[in-house]
Design an enzyme around this catalytic site. Structure first.
Site, PDB file in Angstrom:
ATOM      1  N   ASN A 146     -34.954 -42.390 -34.891  1.00 31.55           N
ATOM      2  CA  ASN A 146     -34.623 -43.804 -35.151  1.00 31.55           C
ATOM      3  C   ASN A 146     -35.029 -44.741 -34.012  1.00 31.55           C
ATOM      4  OD1 ASN A 146     -32.593 -42.794 -33.514  1.00 31.55           O
ATOM      5  ND2 ASN A 146     -31.038 -44.152 -34.362  1.00 31.55           N
ATOM      6  N   GLU A 244     -24.985 -36.926 -28.062  1.00 31.89           N
ATOM      7  CA  GLU A 244     -24.886 -38.295 -28.589  1.00 31.89           C
ATOM      8  C   GLU A 244     -25.122 -38.190 -30.088  1.00 31.89           C
ATOM      9  OE1 GLU A 244     -23.918 -40.746 -26.983  1.00 31.89           O
ATOM     10  OE2 GLU A 244     -24.297 -40.271 -24.887  1.00 31.89           O
ATOM     11  N   CYS A 278     -27.532 -45.698 -34.574  1.00 27.76           N
ATOM     12  CA  CYS A 278     -26.274 -44.938 -34.509  1.00 27.76           C
ATOM     13  C   CYS A 278     -25.080 -45.873 -34.430  1.00 27.76           C
ATOM     14  CB  CYS A 278     -26.303 -43.978 -33.327  1.00 27.76           C
ATOM     15  SG  CYS A 278     -26.823 -44.746 -31.796  1.00 27.76           S
ATOM     16  N   GLU A 457     -24.483 -41.367 -21.674  1.00 26.55           N
ATOM     17  CA  GLU A 457     -25.813 -41.745 -21.218  1.00 26.55           C
ATOM     18  C   GLU A 457     -25.692 -43.145 -20.637  1.00 26.55           C
ATOM     19  OE1 GLU A 457     -28.314 -40.700 -24.808  1.00 26.55           O
ATOM     20  OE2 GLU A 457     -29.058 -39.275 -23.329  1.00 26.55           O
TER      21      GLU A 457
HETATM   22  P1  NDP Z   1     -31.241 -34.593 -36.456  1.00 27.73           P
HETATM   23  O1  NDP Z   1     -29.983 -34.015 -35.915  1.00 27.73           O
HETATM   24  O2  NDP Z   1     -31.728 -34.128 -37.749  1.00 27.73           O
HETATM   25  O3  NDP Z   1     -32.454 -34.347 -35.434  1.00 27.73           O
HETATM   26  C1  NDP Z   1     -32.392 -34.761 -34.094  1.00 27.73           C
HETATM   27  C2  NDP Z   1     -33.335 -33.893 -33.281  1.00 27.73           C
HETATM   28  O4  NDP Z   1     -32.858 -32.549 -33.284  1.00 27.73           O
HETATM   29  C3  NDP Z   1     -34.754 -33.846 -33.831  1.00 27.73           C
HETATM   30  O5  NDP Z   1     -35.660 -33.744 -32.765  1.00 27.73           O
HETATM   31  C4  NDP Z   1     -34.739 -32.548 -34.634  1.00 27.73           C
HETATM   32  O6  NDP Z   1     -36.009 -31.987 -34.841  1.00 27.73           O
HETATM   33  C5  NDP Z   1     -33.892 -31.675 -33.736  1.00 27.73           C
HETATM   34  N1  NDP Z   1     -33.279 -30.531 -34.405  1.00 27.73           N
HETATM   35  C6  NDP Z   1     -33.092 -30.326 -35.732  1.00 27.73           C
HETATM   36  N2  NDP Z   1     -32.480 -29.139 -35.944  1.00 27.73           N
HETATM   37  C7  NDP Z   1     -32.283 -28.583 -34.717  1.00 27.73           C
HETATM   38  C8  NDP Z   1     -31.703 -27.364 -34.273  1.00 27.73           C
HETATM   39  N3  NDP Z   1     -31.200 -26.480 -35.126  1.00 27.73           N
HETATM   40  N4  NDP Z   1     -31.654 -27.120 -32.942  1.00 27.73           N
HETATM   41  C9  NDP Z   1     -32.150 -28.006 -32.056  1.00 27.73           C
HETATM   42  N5  NDP Z   1     -32.730 -29.181 -32.422  1.00 27.73           N
HETATM   43  C10 NDP Z   1     -32.789 -29.468 -33.737  1.00 27.73           C
HETATM   44  O7  NDP Z   1     -31.032 -36.168 -36.422  1.00 27.73           O
HETATM   45  P2  NDP Z   1     -32.042 -37.285 -36.941  1.00 27.73           P
HETATM   46  O8  NDP Z   1     -33.366 -37.117 -36.302  1.00 27.73           O
HETATM   47  O9  NDP Z   1     -31.947 -37.301 -38.420  1.00 27.73           O
HETATM   48  O10 NDP Z   1     -31.429 -38.618 -36.306  1.00 27.73           O
HETATM   49  C11 NDP Z   1     -30.453 -39.366 -36.895  1.00 27.73           C
HETATM   50  C12 NDP Z   1     -29.094 -39.064 -36.262  1.00 27.73           C
HETATM   51  O11 NDP Z   1     -29.115 -39.362 -34.865  1.00 27.73           O
HETATM   52  C13 NDP Z   1     -28.005 -39.927 -36.839  1.00 27.73           C
HETATM   53  O12 NDP Z   1     -26.871 -39.141 -37.104  1.00 27.73           O
HETATM   54  C14 NDP Z   1     -27.711 -40.922 -35.709  1.00 27.73           C
HETATM   55  O13 NDP Z   1     -26.457 -41.493 -35.741  1.00 27.73           O
HETATM   56  C15 NDP Z   1     -27.927 -40.078 -34.520  1.00 27.73           C
HETATM   57  N6  NDP Z   1     -28.139 -40.921 -33.345  1.00 27.73           N
HETATM   58  C16 NDP Z   1     -27.161 -40.971 -32.376  1.00 27.73           C
HETATM   59  C17 NDP Z   1     -27.299 -41.795 -31.278  1.00 27.73           C
HETATM   60  C18 NDP Z   1     -26.271 -41.794 -30.195  1.00 27.73           C
HETATM   61  O14 NDP Z   1     -26.625 -42.171 -29.085  1.00 27.73           O
HETATM   62  N7  NDP Z   1     -25.035 -41.418 -30.434  1.00 27.73           N
HETATM   63  C19 NDP Z   1     -28.466 -42.658 -31.107  1.00 27.73           C
HETATM   64  C20 NDP Z   1     -29.419 -42.529 -32.183  1.00 27.73           C
HETATM   65  C21 NDP Z   1     -29.247 -41.682 -33.249  1.00 27.73           C
HETATM   66  P3  NDP Z   1     -36.807 -32.237 -36.214  1.00 27.73           P
HETATM   67  O15 NDP Z   1     -37.105 -33.679 -36.262  1.00 27.73           O
HETATM   68  O16 NDP Z   1     -38.003 -31.384 -36.043  1.00 27.73           O
HETATM   69  O17 NDP Z   1     -35.914 -31.794 -37.328  1.00 27.73           O
END
Ligand code: NDP
Length: 476
Positions: A146, A244, A278, A457
């Site tokens: 995002n 996060e 988020c 962070e």
């Molecule tokens: P995901 O949890 O699907 O993916 C996040 C990252 O983790 C990606 O790089 C993904 O790779 C990787 N990943 C997926 N599965 C695994 C695993 N089993 N082990 C290790 N890494 C893995 O989240 P999204 O990308 O869909 O992002 C959206 C989410 O992020 C929302 O819930 C949002 O709220 C949260 N978010 C939180 C923030 C905060 O600061 N609190 C800020 C911004 C977003 P791949 O893409 O290859 O699947």
């Protein structure tokens, strides 16, 4: 565009690739390596070999490199923003802000280079002690799609300035800006191996990184479900973790609020980045005495939003980033219509404009009369849907706002200091805004409570997430 390992662009083992598509047009932009476990081993070895020398450089030398990287990123802001919009979908103006935010976070941590110091502690009985702050070693940064540039900055700036080396795993939908930014560090003079990027699926690249015995800390941003998996794997290796995770931020609008400004805040808070933030406003609780007037203002504001390809300069809201989110948003709205669980005031469908069928577009949507058990209130909706709930007063608003498994952010809009204070004290979240929402700055600690994760962070707090305290005791 290739992975960056050991400061060099490399092909994945086996040479497999996957495509990155523009979410507004469906066009293929670029292909990147489909990383494997072997690639992770290679990247971690590079980071491990580079550690001793980077850790023993002075924080000021490290700051010199980060300052140069920030400067180059700023000089190339327009090209980087273009690439970010192409792969992520957000309007160019938001993409430029994000690149600016990336440069700013680097500069902020350069400014803290002088703070990387321990303490002197006199010890009763003929002795004294002092503490040293030591980097942890190889750290993993796993980031979502995002805000890929900004979140990259949040992790690598405190990580690098404190003397760690890193392996970054971008989201599979948005690796291009991350790869380009990583190559900028090479131009800025970052030694080979200090920052490495491995592209590829989370289940393979992400999990291998978390499992790697050499990796001492994982900073993860993403969904709560993935975060739990990361925490579980990290626990086996007794590794440090910062999580996060998702949020379902409530915004409380009291009857004494400046409704004009609150409506503008809610619109920006919800529809910025097509609702994929988020800390977006995901639930709106409005005092019933002002609800009708407030909803009218929201409706008028939504009708002014210009939906389109983020590369078009008139666009104020782009497409959703990917098919999964798009299908999810469509499913939620279909369910509301089917089960009559809310009144759609405006929006509620896939828009029709020239070429809109090629992208993941959905109209900005306002829903009132939402029942308490609605999925819009229980789940983290990462898309342009804004549910409004009317409440009789502040106690009811705070009670409903806290009725969630998340606790990332929350805002209260009022001119009354007692109400503002009640919001600060009683809303259960990591960040509380008064008369604003969504504002984030690298100077300010950021993170959640409950299922929104743990650790912080940004701010000086983030440095301690990347440092170990070593105690030295001396008897004289
Ligand atoms: P995901 O949890 O699907 O993916 C996040 C990252 O983790 C990606 O790089 C993904 O790779 C990787 N990943 C997926 N599965 C695994 C695993 N089993 N082990 C290790 N890494 C893995 O989240 P999204 O990308 O869909 O992002 C959206 C989410 O992020 C929302 O819930 C949002 O709220 C949260 N978010 C939180 C923030 C905060 O600061 N609190 C800020 C911004 C977003 P791949 O893409 O290859 O699947």
């Amino acid at each position: 565009m290739k992975m960056q390992i050991n400061g060099k662009a490399v092909e994945a083992c086996g040479g497999e690739v996957f495509g990155i598509k523009n979410p507004a047009t469906g066009e293929l932009i670029e292909q990147v390596p489909h990383g494997t476990e072997e690639d992770v081993v290679f990247a971690v070895e590079a980071a491990s070999s580079a550690f001793a020398s980077w850790a023993s450089s002075s924080p000021q030398q490290r700051a010199g490199v980060l300052y140069r990287a920030a400067e180059i990123a700023r000089q190339r802001k327009d090209q980087l923003a273009f690439l970010l919009t192409q792969e992520q979908g957000k309007p160019l103006v938001e993409a430029r802000n994000e690149i600016e935010g990336f440069a700013h976070v680097l500069e902020y941590y350069c400014g803290l280079a002088g703070n990387l110091k321990g303490d002197f502690i006199p010890v009763p009985g003929n002795g004294y002690a002092f503490t040293l702050k030591k980097p942890l070693g190889v750290c993993a940064a796993i980031i979502p799609w995002n805000m890929p540039a900004l979140i990259m900055g949040w992790k690598i700036a405190p990580g690098l300035i404190s003397g760690n080396t890193l392996v970054l795993k971008p989201a599979s939908n948005t690796p291009l800006t991350n790869l380009t930014l990583a190559s900028i560090f090479g131009e800025a003079g970052l030694p080979a191996g200090v920052l490495n990027v491995v592209t590829g699926p989370g289940e393979i690249v992400g999990e291998s990184l978390v499992r790697s015995p050499e990796v001492r800390k994982i900073s993860f941003t993403g969904e709560a479900r993935t975060g739990k998996r990361v925490a579980e794997l990290a626990a086996c290796g007794m590794k440090r973790v910062t999580l996060e995770l998702g949020g379902s931020d409530p915004m409380l609008v009291c009857d004494d609020a400046d409704l004009e400004s609150a409506a503008a805040g809610a619109l920006r808070g919800r529809f910025y980045n097509c609702g994929q933030t988020c800390t977006a406003v995901k639930r709106l609780y409005v005092f019933e005495s002002v609800a009708e007037e407030f909803i009218k203002k929201l409706e008028a504001g939504i009708k002014n939003l210009k939906l389109g390809n983020g590369l078009d300069k008139n666009t104020s809201m782009g497409p959703l980033n990917n098919r999964t989110q798009w299908e999810y948003v469509k499913e939620l709205v279909a369910e509301i219509k089917e089960k009559d669980t809310g009144k759609i005031i405006t929006g509620g469908k896939v828009p029709e404009f020239k070429d809109s069928e090629k992208g993941y577009f959905f109209e900005p949507t306002l829903v009132s009369d939402v029942p308490g058990d609605s999925r819009l209130l229980r789940e983290e909706v990462f898309g342009p849907l804004l549910p409004v709930v009317t409440v009789k007063g502040l106690d009811e608003a705070i009670g409903k706002a806290n009725n969630t498994c998340y606790g990332l952010g929350a805002s209260i809009w009022t001119k009354n200091i007692d109400r503002a204070r009640a919001g600060c004290e009683q809303l259960n979240a990591g960040i509380i805004w008064i008369n604003q929402h969504l504002k984030i700055a690298p100077e300010v600690p950021f993170g959640g409570v409950k299922e929104s994760g743990f650790g912080r962070e940004n701010g000086p707090e983030a440095l301690s997430e990347y440092l170990e305290t070593k105690t030295i005791m001396l008897k004289t």
